[in-house]
Design a protein around this motif. Structure first.
Motif, PDB file in Angstrom:
ATOM      1  N   ALA A  94      -8.175   1.476   2.280  1.00 39.42           N
ATOM      2  CA  ALA A  94      -7.297   0.464   1.703  1.00 39.42           C
ATOM      3  C   ALA A  94      -6.698  -0.444   2.773  1.00 39.42           C
ATOM      4  CB  ALA A  94      -6.193   1.134   0.899  1.00 39.42           C
ATOM      5  N   LEU A  95      -6.560   0.067   3.977  1.00 37.87           N
ATOM      6  CA  LEU A  95      -6.034  -0.786   5.054  1.00 37.87           C
ATOM      7  C   LEU A  95      -6.907  -2.035   5.236  1.00 37.87           C
ATOM      8  CD1 LEU A  95      -4.951   1.812   7.794  1.00 37.87           C
ATOM      9  CD2 LEU A  95      -3.467   0.439   6.315  1.00 37.87           C
ATOM     10  N   SER A  96      -8.206  -1.853   5.080  1.00 38.26           N
ATOM     11  CA  SER A  96      -9.128  -2.975   5.241  1.00 38.26           C
ATOM     12  C   SER A  96      -9.273  -3.791   3.963  1.00 38.26           C
ATOM     13  CB  SER A  96     -10.501  -2.457   5.668  1.00 38.26           C
ATOM     14  OG  SER A  96     -10.421  -1.754   6.893  1.00 38.26           O
ATOM     15  N   SER A  97      -9.329  -3.132   2.827  1.00 41.47           N
ATOM     16  CA  SER A  97      -9.622  -3.842   1.587  1.00 41.47           C
ATOM     17  C   SER A  97      -8.395  -4.523   0.994  1.00 41.47           C
ATOM     18  CB  SER A  97     -10.224  -2.870   0.561  1.00 41.47           C
ATOM     19  OG  SER A  97      -9.301  -1.821   0.283  1.00 41.47           O
ATOM     20  N   VAL A  98      -7.263  -3.909   1.101  1.00 47.65           N
ATOM     21  CA  VAL A  98      -6.052  -4.455   0.465  1.00 47.65           C
ATOM     22  C   VAL A  98      -5.372  -5.497   1.343  1.00 47.65           C
ATOM     23  CG1 VAL A  98      -3.757  -3.848  -0.403  1.00 47.65           C
ATOM     24  CG2 VAL A  98      -5.697  -2.353  -0.863  1.00 47.65           C
ATOM     25  N   GLN A  99      -5.463  -5.323   2.678  1.00 46.58           N
ATOM     26  CA  GLN A  99      -4.746  -6.178   3.625  1.00 46.58           C
ATOM     27  C   GLN A  99      -3.264  -6.266   3.248  1.00 46.58           C
ATOM     28  OE1 GLN A  99      -6.607  -9.972   4.197  1.00 46.58           O
ATOM     29  NE2 GLN A  99      -8.622  -9.113   4.622  1.00 46.58           N
ATOM     30  N   PRO A 100      -2.551  -5.157   3.333  1.00 44.90           N
ATOM     31  CA  PRO A 100      -1.183  -5.091   2.816  1.00 44.90           C
ATOM     32  C   PRO A 100      -0.189  -5.888   3.666  1.00 44.90           C
ATOM     33  CG  PRO A 100      -1.712  -3.083   4.002  1.00 44.90           C
ATOM     34  CD  PRO A 100      -2.975  -3.884   3.967  1.00 44.90           C
ATOM     35  N   HIS A 101       0.862  -6.347   2.986  1.00 42.59           N
ATOM     36  CA  HIS A 101       2.005  -6.898   3.699  1.00 42.59           C
ATOM     37  C   HIS A 101       2.982  -5.796   4.104  1.00 42.59           C
ATOM     38  CE1 HIS A 101       0.817 -10.453   1.094  1.00 42.59           C
ATOM     39  NE2 HIS A 101       0.792 -10.983   2.303  1.00 42.59           N
ATOM     40  N   LEU A 102       2.947  -4.673   3.395  1.00 44.92           N
ATOM     41  CA  LEU A 102       3.910  -3.594   3.609  1.00 44.92           C
ATOM     42  C   LEU A 102       3.250  -2.260   3.264  1.00 44.92           C
ATOM     43  CD1 LEU A 102       6.926  -2.613   4.014  1.00 44.92           C
ATOM     44  CD2 LEU A 102       7.196  -2.941   1.536  1.00 44.92           C
ATOM     45  N   ILE A 103       3.595  -1.206   4.026  1.00 40.95           N
ATOM     46  CA  ILE A 103       3.074   0.149   3.767  1.00 40.95           C
ATOM     47  C   ILE A 103       4.253   1.070   3.501  1.00 40.95           C
ATOM     48  CG2 ILE A 103       1.804   2.124   4.714  1.00 40.95           C
ATOM     49  CD1 ILE A 103       0.259   0.147   6.471  1.00 40.95           C
ATOM     50  N   LEU A 104       4.177   1.775   2.354  1.00 41.01           N
ATOM     51  CA  LEU A 104       5.136   2.834   2.027  1.00 41.01           C
ATOM     52  C   LEU A 104       4.371   4.157   2.035  1.00 41.01           C
ATOM     53  CD1 LEU A 104       7.044   1.185  -0.997  1.00 41.01           C
ATOM     54  CD2 LEU A 104       7.660   1.130   1.447  1.00 41.01           C
ATOM     55  N   SER A 105       4.979   5.199   2.599  1.00 47.61           N
ATOM     56  CA  SER A 105       4.240   6.470   2.710  1.00 47.61           C
ATOM     57  C   SER A 105       5.186   7.662   2.549  1.00 47.61           C
ATOM     58  CB  SER A 105       3.543   6.553   4.073  1.00 47.61           C
ATOM     59  OG  SER A 105       2.945   7.826   4.258  1.00 47.61           O
ATOM     60  N   ASP A 106       4.695   8.649   1.804  1.00 50.32           N
ATOM     61  CA  ASP A 106       5.409   9.933   1.756  1.00 50.32           C
ATOM     62  C   ASP A 106       5.227  10.619   3.111  1.00 50.32           C
ATOM     63  OD1 ASP A 106       6.772  12.122   1.000  1.00 50.32           O
ATOM     64  OD2 ASP A 106       5.452  12.661  -0.689  1.00 50.32           O
ATOM     65  N   PHE A 107       6.158  11.484   3.464  1.00 49.30           N
ATOM     66  CA  PHE A 107       6.061  12.111   4.772  1.00 49.30           C
ATOM     67  C   PHE A 107       5.120  13.317   4.740  1.00 49.30           C
ATOM     68  CE2 PHE A 107       7.527  14.976   8.163  1.00 49.30           C
ATOM     69  CZ  PHE A 107       7.385  14.127   9.242  1.00 49.30           C
ATOM     70  N   ALA A 108       5.149  14.068   3.648  1.00 48.18           N
ATOM     71  CA  ALA A 108       4.330  15.276   3.571  1.00 48.18           C
ATOM     72  C   ALA A 108       3.435  15.197   2.346  1.00 48.18           C
ATOM     73  CB  ALA A 108       5.223  16.519   3.490  1.00 48.18           C
TER      74      ALA A 108
ATOM     75  N   LEU B  81       0.870  -1.182   0.000  1.00 47.64           N
ATOM     76  CA  LEU B  81       0.000   0.000   0.000  1.00 47.64           C
ATOM     77  C   LEU B  81       0.905   1.230   0.000  1.00 47.64           C
ATOM     78  CD1 LEU B  81      -2.763   1.351   0.209  1.00 47.64           C
ATOM     79  CD2 LEU B  81      -2.620   1.081   2.714  1.00 47.64           C
ATOM     80  N   HIS B  82       0.771   2.056  -1.055  1.00 50.62           N
ATOM     81  CA  HIS B  82       1.664   3.204  -1.222  1.00 50.62           C
ATOM     82  C   HIS B  82       0.861   4.490  -1.084  1.00 50.62           C
ATOM     83  CE1 HIS B  82       5.035   5.304  -3.725  1.00 50.62           C
ATOM     84  NE2 HIS B  82       5.057   5.635  -2.441  1.00 50.62           N
ATOM     85  N   LEU B  83       1.131   5.226  -0.024  1.00 48.89           N
ATOM     86  CA  LEU B  83       0.495   6.539   0.189  1.00 48.89           C
ATOM     87  C   LEU B  83       1.389   7.593  -0.459  1.00 48.89           C
ATOM     88  CD1 LEU B  83      -1.695   8.305   1.489  1.00 48.89           C
ATOM     89  CD2 LEU B  83      -0.341   8.269   3.624  1.00 48.89           C
ATOM     90  N   GLU B  84       1.009   8.058  -1.654  1.00 50.26           N
ATOM     91  CA  GLU B  84       1.840   8.976  -2.437  1.00 50.26           C
ATOM     92  C   GLU B  84       0.941   9.785  -3.385  1.00 50.26           C
ATOM     93  OE1 GLU B  84       4.305  11.242  -3.681  1.00 50.26           O
ATOM     94  OE2 GLU B  84       5.416   9.631  -2.619  1.00 50.26           O
TER      95      GLU B  84
END
Length: 445
Positions: free
Chosen positions: A53-67, A15-18
């Motif tokens: 997406a936390l519920s629907s994707v059920q990720p193994h890993l989360i990547l996120s931009d800081f700002a 799951l990529h928050l970008e």
């Protein structure tokens, strides 16, 4: 939510928050070529989409931009930590001060990577996923250890309960054993005292009956009284032997002519006995007791001495003596118990010790005794005794000197009969009988 590595062949869900499509493509390009799993990316740009997406994707890993324009990486981490606390969270940002980076790591973020150093991202992801695998294995081991400890605790509790139960049972058994020992001691004391007390009046009774027979002559009434007194003497002697703890206490071996012994018993009881001489080593007094018990039992059962006979058959290494009767026989259900102490079956006037004594005497001689059916009806008691082994010729004279002759057996039996008339018991515990003139000794034991 999934917190484990993908199974074999399944993709690693990221799951990529970008908010930048270009940055997302750069991250995808660096990750897909370097990781050992196929990668499945899901990109979101704002808080609502991330939380969904936390519920629907059920990720193994989360990547996120800081700002981000409407959200930030640290808030995203806190939301993910509440919902999927075990999923690694890596911040991938273009710029981050050292102090901010330290704060995010203290907060619990797995790692942070600068976008200018995306070549470090695959190794950071592998390290994070290895930590996940190690944590899962550790948690699994801890669960197994806890389950094992619970089982062990349950087993220990069960063992403790069993130990307490065993201790209580042991205490009860000790008490019962002491009570049984006291009861046996009381029984032995009672039997010994009772036997001694009864022997005195029985001795006097025998004397009075002999005097009455001499003065008044023989009569059926006196003969019946003699038999009753003899039965009482036999019962008392059996009880006295029992109080001493052993029915058969001693065996004194001699060279013995078994044929003479059997003929003497046959004459005393009026039963047919075989001719011939059969040399054995044995206790003549005890062996006489054996065959007197067997013959007297057979006469008592059949009611007629003419229906009882003694047979002898030399066999390989042994001599078999058979006491054959034509009576009602011994039921199959009784045969296994007939030699048990105090077992009397349906017979009266017996202490149930005669056959037990016979078995002990025969066993002490190295022989065997059993009972079978007589062909045509009745019972046959078989006594097998070891045959006398042939010695060197120079030993023949010694053997003939030590073998008891028929006259000596007569004298021994007569002595035993006189002892019985006085109401005594032989030192070896043999039951004594009396045989007044013209009267055949009655059945004993």
């Amino acid at each position: 939510m999934s917190d484990a590595l993908p199974v074999s062949g399944a993709p690693l869900r990221v799951l990529h928050l970008e908010d930048s499509e270009l940055d997302h493509e750069l991250v995808t390009m660096h990750v897909e070529a370097e990781l050992p799993w196929p990668v499945e990316f899901t990109r979101v740009e704002d808080e609502p989409a991330f939380l969904s997406a936390l519920s629907s994707v059920q990720p193994h890993l989360i990547l996120s931009d800081f700002a981000l324009p409407s959200y930030d990486g640290l808030s995203a981490y806190r939301a993910a930590h509440v919902r999927v606390p075990s999923v690694p969270f890596i911040i991938v940002t273009g710029a981050m001060g050292e102090e901010t980076a330290v704060d995010t790591l203290r907060e619990g973020v797995t790692d942070y990577i600068l976008k200018q150093r995306l070549e470090r991202l695959p190794s950071s992801i592998r390290r994070a996923m290895n930590e996940v695998e190690s944590r899962i294995q550790r948690e699994r081991a801890e669960r197994e250890i806890r389950a094992l400890n619970e089982r062990l605790r349950a087993r220990l509790d069960e063992v403790e309960r069993l130990r307490n139960t065993a201790e209580r049972q042991s205490q009860r058994l000790e008490i019962q054993a002491k009570q049984l020992e006291e009861a046996l001691n009381l029984q032995k004391t009672f039997l010994a005292e009772t036997s001694h007390e009864l022997r005195t009046p029985l001795t006097a009774l025998h004397g009075y009956l002999r005097r009455a027979e001499r003065e008044a002559g023989g009569s059926q009434t006196l003969q019946d009284a003699q038999r009753v007194a003899e039965n009482m003497t036999r019962l008392v002697n059996d009880l006295l032997q029992l109080s001493r703890g052993e029915l058969v206490q001693s065996i004194e071996m001699h060279f013995t002519n078994l044929g003479n012994l059997l003929r003497q018993v046959g004459r005393d009881y009026g039963v047919q006995a075989p001719d011939g001489n059969y040399e054995i080593v044995g206790d003549p007094g005890r062996l006489t007791q054996v065959f007197v018990n067997l013959v007297s039992n057979a006469i008592r059962v059949t009611g007629n001495a003419g229906l009882v006979q003694l047979e002898v058959e030399p066999r390989a290494g042994e001599i078999e003596v058979r006491v054959v009767d034509r009576g009602p026989g011994v039921p199959d259900a009784v045969k296994p118990r007939i030699f048990d102490k105090f077992y009397r079956g349906k017979e009266a006037g017996s202490a149930g010790l005669g056959l037990t004594i016979a078995q002990q005497v025969v066993t002490a001689h190295g022989g065997t005794i059993d009972v079978i059916d007589t062909p045509g009806g009745g019972a046959t008691f078989r006594v097998r005794l070891p045959e006398l082994e042939d010695d060197e010729p120079e030993d023949d004279d010694l053997s003939s000197d030590l073998t008891l002759s028929e006259s000596e057996l007569d004298a021994l039996t007569e002595t035993s009969l006189r002892e019985g008339e006085r109401g005594g018991t032989d030192p070896d515990g043999t039951e004594t009988r009396t045989g007044p003139s013209g009267v055949r000794p009655d059945a004993l034991a």
